[in-house]
Enzyme design. Structure first.
Site, PDB file in Angstrom:
ATOM      1  N   HIS A 194      -8.597   3.579   3.434  1.00 11.88           N
ATOM      2  CA  HIS A 194      -8.953   4.186   4.724  1.00 11.88           C
ATOM      3  C   HIS A 194     -10.458   4.274   4.973  1.00 11.88           C
ATOM      4  CE1 HIS A 194      -4.843   5.486   4.114  1.00 11.88           C
ATOM      5  NE2 HIS A 194      -4.799   6.075   5.301  1.00 11.88           N
ATOM      6  N   CYS A 242      -3.636  -0.935  -2.156  1.00  9.40           N
ATOM      7  CA  CYS A 242      -3.892   0.487  -2.435  1.00  9.40           C
ATOM      8  C   CYS A 242      -4.786   0.625  -3.674  1.00  9.40           C
ATOM      9  CB  CYS A 242      -2.545   1.169  -2.688  1.00  9.40           C
ATOM     10  SG  CYS A 242      -2.656   2.899  -3.085  1.00  9.40           S
ATOM     11  N   ASP A 277       0.866  -1.180   0.000  1.00  6.09           N
ATOM     12  CA  ASP A 277       0.000   0.000   0.000  1.00  6.09           C
ATOM     13  C   ASP A 277       0.901   1.227   0.000  1.00  6.09           C
ATOM     14  OD1 ASP A 277      -2.473   1.501   0.285  1.00  6.09           O
ATOM     15  OD2 ASP A 277      -1.821   1.932   2.320  1.00  6.09           O
ATOM     16  N   SER A 278       0.298   2.377  -0.266  1.00  7.86           N
ATOM     17  CA  SER A 278       1.052   3.628  -0.210  1.00  7.86           C
ATOM     18  C   SER A 278       1.493   3.945   1.218  1.00  7.86           C
ATOM     19  CB  SER A 278       0.179   4.765  -0.735  1.00  7.86           C
ATOM     20  OG  SER A 278      -1.015   4.825   0.021  1.00  7.86           O
ATOM     21  N   CYS A 319     -11.100   3.194  -1.251  1.00  6.64           N
ATOM     22  CA  CYS A 319      -9.814   3.642  -0.705  1.00  6.64           C
ATOM     23  C   CYS A 319      -9.587   2.856   0.584  1.00  6.64           C
ATOM     24  CB  CYS A 319      -9.867   5.143  -0.426  1.00  6.64           C
ATOM     25  SG  CYS A 319      -8.410   5.763   0.436  1.00  6.64           S
ATOM     26  N   GLU A 358      -6.339   8.997   9.476  1.00  8.72           N
ATOM     27  CA  GLU A 358      -4.998   8.880  10.073  1.00  8.72           C
ATOM     28  C   GLU A 358      -4.857   9.733  11.329  1.00  8.72           C
ATOM     29  OE1 GLU A 358      -1.608   8.705   7.586  1.00  8.72           O
ATOM     30  OE2 GLU A 358      -2.500   7.115   6.381  1.00  8.72           O
TER      31      GLU A 358
END
Ligand code: DGL
Length: 256
Positions: free
Chosen positions: A183, A69, A6-7, A181, A149
């Site tokens: 998140h 990702c 993932d990023s 996404c 985050e």
């Protein structure tokens, strides 16, 4: 062993789902925290980073790759297949489309990073599949990543941002909304509230992990579970611990 990249740490939502469905599975995870976010970068740069991430995992012994990702799935899945033809590569998009279609929506919503939405990958996949009768509405929600985050999963600020991004969906209520996404599943309650209750939310991690376990039945299950980050910053480790509900030992990855 499965390689997952993932990023950053968002892909841990995919790892968590993998561990829920297959607790003893062996994997090596890479979060490219030194270069995150990918969601605001150009396709060329995301492709280059994704190739380096996949190569790193293969060098660690990965025999299949999950592109956790969405941004990298949208922009780099095809390049990775061409670069590593012998390695099964799984992105987050195709199974998610299948899961959405199974619900027979007339009106489908997609939310994701700017790069994912800008790539138009979901309408393109539907077109490839010959699906014409579904109205697709897409919205980029870049602030969701930051809010998740910052741990503001159920905060007033997040509710306001969700209202701003998603109120357009209320005019023609969605049947299905893809949380495109890593998140966004963390913000599920806020997202559900901002659209209507009648909208079914799809978490791509759930459907992708189920698909992978189905097509790779002989997957290694020796519980070798290794985590790498390209930058091991203490704040990142703190959030990761919170999301995973346990302390994780991250090793530093040097990417090239
Ligand atoms: N992991 C990215 C994705 O799923 C979100 C964070 C970023 O922009 O890098 O698209």
């Amino acid at each position: 062993m499965i390689g997952i990249f993932d990023s950053g740490i968002g892909g841990l939502t995919v790892v968590k789902e993998l561990l829920r469905q297959a607790p003893d599975v062996s994997f090596v995870y890479l979060g490219d925290t030194a270069r995150t976010p990918y969601g605001n970068k150009s396709a060329e740069v995301v492709r280059q980073y994704a190739l380096e991430d996949a190569q790193f995992l293969i060098d660690q012994g990965a025999t299949s790759i999950i592109i956790a990702c969405h941004t990298a799935s949208a922009l780099a899945e095809q390049s990775l297949r061409e670069s590593f033809p012998k390695i099964p590569i799984f992105g987050m998009i195709h199974q998610t489309v299948d899961a959405a279609l199974a619900l027979k929506p007339k009106h489908l919503g997609v939310i994701g990073t700017r790069a994912t939405i800008g790539s138009n990958v979901y309408p393109a996949v539907l077109k490839e599949m010959g699906v014409k009768k579904i109205a697709v509405q897409q919205v980029a929600c870049p602030l969701f990543t930051v809010l998740a985050e910052e741990g503001l999963l159920d905060d007033q600020v997040t509710k306001l941002v969700a209202k701003k991004y998603l109120s357009g969906f209320r005019a023609h209520p969605l049947d299905v909304l893809i949380m495109g996404c890593t998140h966004y599943p963390l913000l599920r309650a806020v997202i559900q509230h901002a659209v209507t209750k009648r909208t079914t939310l799809i978490d791509p991690a759930q459907v992708t992990v189920a698909h992978i376990l189905n097509v790779l039945p002989d997957i290694e299950r020796t519980k070798k579970q290794v985590f790498f980050l390209s930058d091991v910053a203490s704040h990142t480790v703190q959030i990761a611990t919170k999301w995973m509900g346990k302390k994780i030992e991250f090793e530093k990855a040097v990417l090239q």
